[in-house]
Design an enzyme around this catalytic site. Sequence first.
Site: not given
Length: 349
Positions: A124, A228
């Site tokens: 993605l 992240h």
Amino acid sequence: MYIRPVTPADIEYLYLMAKNSGIGVTTLPDNRQKMQAKLDKAVASFKRDLEEKDRLYLFAMIDSDSDEIAGICALEASIGHDDIWYNYHVGKTVHMSKDIGVHKITRTLYLSNDLTGSSEICTLFLMPNFRKNQNGQLLSKSRYLFLAEHPQLFGRDIIAEMRGYSDEEGRSPFWESLGRHFFQMEFSDADYLTGLGDKAFIAELMPKFPIYVPMLSADAQEAFGRVHPDTEPALAMLQAEGFDFNGYIDIFDGGPTVSAKIKEIRAVRDSKLYSVKIDDQAPLPDLTRKDGLTLVSNRGFDNFRVCLVATNAINESTLHLSAAQAATLQVADGDSVRAVTLRPETTHV
């Protein structure tokens, strides 16, 4: 904006996205040859030229105004066949001594291939200038309508590997505390080799015995299972659809793996079929709002299309589409389409 399968002509855009994806997105290596191979595999998959277990379904988000590719996403039919699939399994070891009154539960990491054979939702990436107007939601969740339409092409369970935490300089605390001791290379180099499919060094160099988590540095333990910052929205979307942490993490950056049973994913389970009615008075979606939006697919395979429409365009078993929307979806009056609300009704993640 709409979603379609990739085509051979998309290579320049795919390579541009690979260059922009940054460290930690191993499915988008900054290598033109590897990206060409990924594109070729996806094209062959949509032609049904590959065995079902070997297929990669790669989709592009298209800007209807410019025909520019704004983002990509993918589904792997079954992982761990072309390359060995590695994760750490997060386990427990119990140490106890009645004589001195000690009962200690210690978290451990075991090198594992347990997820081999699972389907994967992956790759993605949305270009920064398109991160608005529900584009991220459309790009990510369009895949659920493909899963709902073609469940026979996938396994029972599907996973998503989440990019692990690293700081602004690309430093991964988990890697610095663990991986570096065995690989003697930078995190970015190991990440790049993995993205190229060169995974033999993992089996050759990684310890075969359990790693005791308390032996890692404090910042590595804090980063353990953490995503992240750029990945937090993607994780929230997956969790809202029914994905949960499954006890496995990435061996390099410690990012969590989440999973779900395909038939229990909210957008798969709740999607329904409607008959198309082309109507010039069909309400148009307001992409500045989080509510009132519905994903619609044309139920295709090699001509698969998804776009967003207004939820109030649905009237019982009929979906009203403008002529432009019908053209985008490549459907005609009376055709069957599959649709589901963009978000769960109780949340606006």
